[in-house]
Design an enzyme around this catalytic site. Structure first.
Site, PDB file in Angstrom:
ATOM      1  N   SER A   1       0.827  -1.202   0.000  1.00 11.43           N
ATOM      2  CA  SER A   1       0.000   0.000   0.000  1.00 11.43           C
ATOM      3  C   SER A   1       0.859   1.250   0.000  1.00 11.43           C
ATOM      4  CB  SER A   1      -0.909   0.011   1.226  1.00 11.43           C
ATOM      5  OG  SER A   1      -1.601   1.243   1.309  1.00 11.43           O
TER       6      SER A   1
ATOM      7  N   HIS B   1      -1.206  -1.183  -4.163  1.00 11.57           N
ATOM      8  CA  HIS B   1      -2.503  -0.847  -3.579  1.00 11.57           C
ATOM      9  C   HIS B   1      -2.589   0.662  -3.351  1.00 11.57           C
ATOM     10  CE1 HIS B   1      -6.124  -1.880  -1.258  1.00 11.57           C
ATOM     11  NE2 HIS B   1      -5.743  -0.962  -0.372  1.00 11.57           N
TER      12      HIS B   1
ATOM     13  N   ASP C   1      -4.984   3.564  -1.707  1.00  9.72           N
ATOM     14  CA  ASP C   1      -6.109   3.874  -0.828  1.00  9.72           C
ATOM     15  C   ASP C   1      -6.602   5.283  -1.108  1.00  9.72           C
ATOM     16  OD1 ASP C   1      -6.441   1.543   0.890  1.00  9.72           O
ATOM     17  OD2 ASP C   1      -4.449   2.004   1.645  1.00  9.72           O
TER      18      ASP C   1
ATOM     19  N   HIS D   1      -8.403   1.016  -4.110  1.00  7.87           N
ATOM     20  CA  HIS D   1      -9.380   0.793  -3.044  1.00  7.87           C
ATOM     21  C   HIS D   1     -10.039   2.129  -2.720  1.00  7.87           C
ATOM     22  CE1 HIS D   1      -9.903  -0.251   1.530  1.00  7.87           C
ATOM     23  NE2 HIS D   1     -11.072  -0.155   0.901  1.00  7.87           N
TER      24      HIS D   1
ATOM     25  N   MET E   1     -12.221   4.242  -0.631  1.00  5.41           N
ATOM     26  CA  MET E   1     -12.900   4.515   0.636  1.00  5.41           C
ATOM     27  C   MET E   1     -13.600   5.856   0.478  1.00  5.41           C
ATOM     28  SD  MET E   1     -10.119   3.100   3.394  1.00  5.41           S
ATOM     29  CE  MET E   1      -8.634   3.124   2.394  1.00  5.41           C
TER      30      MET E   1
ATOM     31  N   ASP F   1      -6.867  -6.181   4.695  1.00  4.43           N
ATOM     32  CA  ASP F   1      -6.274  -4.848   4.669  1.00  4.43           C
ATOM     33  C   ASP F   1      -6.279  -4.264   6.066  1.00  4.43           C
ATOM     34  OD1 ASP F   1      -5.383  -2.312   4.133  1.00  4.43           O
ATOM     35  OD2 ASP F   1      -6.961  -1.820   2.699  1.00  4.43           O
TER      36      ASP F   1
END
Length: 226
Positions: A14, A39, A41, A72, A74, A181
């Protein structure tokens, strides 16, 4: 990557834990150590209590990387940004069950863009909440911390959810990845793998300390082989 029981084990470092002042170099170091998935975020400050980055950062890394980009989101109502994420270089988009009113529609929209689709679950959200969309997903991402910040400790009961998803996947004859995660370390990775996780997000354990990124990545990849 390694393969256990027909499902490839994947390490996805990440970049939230990387040095943003030297991001491309940190990514290059991780890739040279063997990482081929990254990854990202994306946080909006509404769905989670933090703001991270958007498509511009993803695009900047993409200009210097051929790795698989695992994005990802969020983000509340993530459908607004699917096309932007694709243009930035995403290969896969994971959205939260809790963040969208029309999960089925969102997953189909991601596939229509030619991308892999994932669904993420917060720690307290049961696996039953996504049972009917499992045939649509390439990844189920179990949040093992409450999302929004790096460096948290893994919540133990989330491993039970991973095991339950493994049973559901086998019973249904599906082949989606089961990801984890949050709070994954070299010390607890064997327990995480034993629970059935096969898509491992690693932040601090991959990029901290900075001078050991290459060793961290190699150690994590070697653990995935066991």
């Amino acid at each position: 990557m390694s393969e256990k029981g027909g499902i490839k084990r994947v390490l996805s470092p990440s970049i939230l834990a990387a040095d943003f002042g030297n991001l491309r170099q940190d990514v290059k170091t991780a890739e040279e150590a063997g990482a081929d998935t990254l990854h990202f975020d994306v946080m909006d400050g509404t769905f989670v209590p933090n703001i991270s980055f958007g498509p511009a950062v993803i695009q900047s890394v993409r200009e210097a990387s051929d790795s698989f980009f695992d994005v990802h989101m969020m983000v509340k109502d993530p459908e607004r940004y699917f096309e932007d994420m694709k243009k930035a270089g995403a290969d896969s988009i994971t959205i939260h069950q809790e963040a969208t009113t029309h999960l089925d529609r969102g997953l189909n929209q991601i596939h229509e863009l030619g991308l892999k689709a994932g669904v993420a679950l917060n720690p307290a959200t049961p696996e039953s909440a996504i049972r009917y969309v499992l045939p649509l997903v390439d990844l189920v991402l179990v949040m093992s911390v409450n999302p929004g910040f790096g460096g948290q400790k893994l919540i133990p009961y989330t491993l039970d959810k991973i095991s339950a998803l493994c049973d559901i996947r086998k019973e249904a004859g599906l082949s989606f990845h089961i990801g984890i995660d949050g709070g994954v370390t070299k010390e607890n990775l064997s327990t995480v793998l034993s629970a059935g996780a096969d898509f491992i997000i690693a932040g601090s354990s991959a990029f901290h300390p900075k001078e050991k990124i290459d060793k961290n990545i190699r150690d994590l990849l070697n653990a995935l082989q066991k």
